[in-house]
Design a protein around this motif. Sequence first.
Motif, PDB file in Angstrom:
ATOM      1  N   ASN A  41      -4.514  -7.093 -19.873  1.00 23.52           N
ATOM      2  CA  ASN A  41      -5.531  -7.325 -20.902  1.00 23.52           C
ATOM      3  C   ASN A  41      -6.808  -6.528 -20.659  1.00 23.52           C
ATOM      4  N   MET A  42      -6.898  -5.808 -19.544  1.00 21.10           N
ATOM      5  CA  MET A  42      -8.064  -4.984 -19.254  1.00 21.10           C
ATOM      6  C   MET A  42      -7.917  -3.571 -19.801  1.00 21.10           C
ATOM      7  N   ILE A  43      -6.770  -3.251 -20.360  1.00 20.15           N
ATOM      8  CA  ILE A  43      -6.504  -1.911 -20.864  1.00 20.15           C
ATOM      9  C   ILE A  43      -6.861  -1.857 -22.346  1.00 20.15           C
ATOM     10  N   ASP A  44      -7.725  -0.916 -22.708  1.00 24.23           N
ATOM     11  CA  ASP A  44      -8.138  -0.768 -24.101  1.00 24.23           C
ATOM     12  C   ASP A  44      -6.977  -0.281 -24.956  1.00 24.23           C
ATOM     13  N   ARG A  45      -6.875  -0.880 -26.114  1.00 26.52           N
ATOM     14  CA  ARG A  45      -5.899  -0.458 -27.113  1.00 26.52           C
ATOM     15  C   ARG A  45      -6.609  -0.439 -28.457  1.00 26.52           C
ATOM     16  N   PRO A  46      -6.211   0.472 -29.332  1.00 23.44           N
ATOM     17  CA  PRO A  46      -6.869   0.491 -30.645  1.00 23.44           C
ATOM     18  C   PRO A  46      -6.540  -0.767 -31.433  1.00 23.44           C
ATOM     19  N   ARG A  47      -7.532  -1.264 -32.149  1.00 24.51           N
ATOM     20  CA  ARG A  47      -7.279  -2.406 -33.032  1.00 24.51           C
ATOM     21  C   ARG A  47      -6.491  -1.897 -34.223  1.00 24.51           C
ATOM     22  N   ARG A  48      -5.394  -2.541 -34.485  1.00 24.21           N
ATOM     23  CA  ARG A  48      -4.472  -2.084 -35.509  1.00 24.21           C
ATOM     24  C   ARG A  48      -4.918  -2.461 -36.917  1.00 24.21           C
ATOM     25  N   ASP A  49      -5.762  -3.481 -37.035  1.00 23.69           N
ATOM     26  CA  ASP A  49      -6.122  -4.012 -38.347  1.00 23.69           C
ATOM     27  C   ASP A  49      -7.457  -3.501 -38.881  1.00 23.69           C
ATOM     28  N   VAL A  50      -8.083  -2.572 -38.191  1.00 21.62           N
ATOM     29  CA  VAL A  50      -9.370  -2.039 -38.645  1.00 21.62           C
ATOM     30  C   VAL A  50      -9.250  -0.536 -38.877  1.00 21.62           C
ATOM     31  N   TYR A  51     -10.259   0.023 -39.513  1.00 24.36           N
ATOM     32  CA  TYR A  51     -10.254   1.446 -39.827  1.00 24.36           C
ATOM     33  C   TYR A  51     -10.694   2.279 -38.630  1.00 24.36           C
ATOM     34  N   HIS A  52     -10.055   3.441 -38.483  1.00 22.88           N
ATOM     35  CA  HIS A  52     -10.366   4.407 -37.431  1.00 22.88           C
ATOM     36  C   HIS A  52     -10.497   5.787 -38.073  1.00 22.88           C
ATOM     37  N   PHE A  53     -11.197   6.673 -37.375  1.00 21.93           N
ATOM     38  CA  PHE A  53     -11.258   8.068 -37.807  1.00 21.93           C
ATOM     39  C   PHE A  53     -10.068   8.812 -37.204  1.00 21.93           C
ATOM     40  N   TRP A  54      -9.446   9.647 -38.022  1.00 21.66           N
ATOM     41  CA  TRP A  54      -8.265  10.398 -37.626  1.00 21.66           C
ATOM     42  C   TRP A  54      -8.452  11.862 -37.978  1.00 21.66           C
ATOM     43  N   TYR A  55      -7.989  12.739 -37.099  1.00 25.12           N
ATOM     44  CA  TYR A  55      -7.940  14.173 -37.384  1.00 25.12           C
ATOM     45  C   TYR A  55      -6.503  14.499 -37.782  1.00 25.12           C
ATOM     46  N   VAL A  56      -6.350  15.162 -38.913  1.00 25.63           N
ATOM     47  CA  VAL A  56      -5.023  15.480 -39.436  1.00 25.63           C
ATOM     48  C   VAL A  56      -4.583  16.834 -38.872  1.00 25.63           C
ATOM     49  N   ARG A  57      -3.540  16.819 -38.039  1.00 23.42           N
ATOM     50  CA  ARG A  57      -3.010  18.050 -37.425  1.00 23.42           C
ATOM     51  C   ARG A  57      -2.013  18.762 -38.329  1.00 23.42           C
ATOM     52  N   GLU A  58      -1.298  17.998 -39.142  1.00 23.44           N
ATOM     53  CA  GLU A  58      -0.344  18.542 -40.111  1.00 23.44           C
ATOM     54  C   GLU A  58      -0.547  17.787 -41.414  1.00 23.44           C
ATOM     55  N   THR A  59      -0.382  18.462 -42.531  1.00 13.58           N
ATOM     56  CA  THR A  59      -0.544  17.814 -43.829  1.00 13.58           C
ATOM     57  C   THR A  59       0.397  16.611 -43.922  1.00 13.58           C
ATOM     58  N   ILE A  60      -0.164  15.472 -44.340  1.00  8.81           N
ATOM     59  CA  ILE A  60       0.618  14.227 -44.463  1.00  8.81           C
ATOM     60  C   ILE A  60       0.355  13.592 -45.819  1.00  8.81           C
ATOM     61  N   GLU A  61       1.255  12.732 -46.222  1.00  8.83           N
ATOM     62  CA  GLU A  61       1.065  11.930 -47.428  1.00  8.83           C
ATOM     63  C   GLU A  61       1.083  10.471 -47.012  1.00  8.83           C
ATOM     64  N   THR A  62      -0.007   9.767 -47.257  1.00 11.86           N
ATOM     65  CA  THR A  62      -0.092   8.362 -46.860  1.00 11.86           C
ATOM     66  C   THR A  62       0.664   7.483 -47.852  1.00 11.86           C
ATOM     67  N   ASP A  63       0.812   6.218 -47.494  1.00 12.18           N
ATOM     68  CA  ASP A  63       1.604   5.283 -48.302  1.00 12.18           C
ATOM     69  C   ASP A  63       1.095   5.142 -49.732  1.00 12.18           C
ATOM     70  N   ASP A  64      -0.210   5.387 -49.946  1.00 13.58           N
ATOM     71  CA  ASP A  64      -0.750   5.261 -51.302  1.00 13.58           C
ATOM     72  C   ASP A  64      -0.584   6.547 -52.119  1.00 13.58           C
ATOM     73  N   GLY A  65       0.120   7.541 -51.542  1.00 12.38           N
ATOM     74  CA  GLY A  65       0.390   8.779 -52.257  1.00 12.38           C
ATOM     75  C   GLY A  65      -0.668   9.851 -52.086  1.00 12.38           C
ATOM     76  N   THR A  66      -1.687   9.591 -51.305  1.00  7.90           N
ATOM     77  CA  THR A  66      -2.753  10.568 -51.084  1.00  7.90           C
ATOM     78  C   THR A  66      -2.278  11.638 -50.108  1.00  7.90           C
ATOM     79  N   GLU A  67      -2.472  12.902 -50.485  1.00 14.88           N
ATOM     80  CA  GLU A  67      -2.125  14.002 -49.579  1.00 14.88           C
ATOM     81  C   GLU A  67      -3.364  14.369 -48.770  1.00 14.88           C
TER      82      GLU A  67
END
Length: 94
Positions: A41-67
């Motif tokens: 429990n001392m090891i940091d892990r990203p919270r899965r239910d909150v927003y994070h900043f992401w850098y896109v390395r390859e073009t992706i399409e998210t679940d809502d259809g946004t490219e």
Amino acid sequence: DRMSDAELAYLQKYGELMSHHLDQTVLDHLPTAWQRLDEDNMIDRPRRDVYHFWYVRETIETDDGTENEKGTTILAKYDNLEKYFTAGKVELLM
């Protein structure tokens, strides 16, 4: 596996510096039984239910259809981009 060599080197050096700092400022002054920093429990892990900043390395399409084009930075929940993170298509910034 999911991080670049530079990211791994940075985290290893950061871990060494943090460990040394904690040893000298806190742990050396605690009873021996309290000096370990190896519980899961001392090891940091990203919270899965909150927003994070992401850098896109390859073009992706998210679940809502946004490219999202390669080289852009987006704001999204971890759960929504986990499959792209695992595939190395996005990088978790914070």
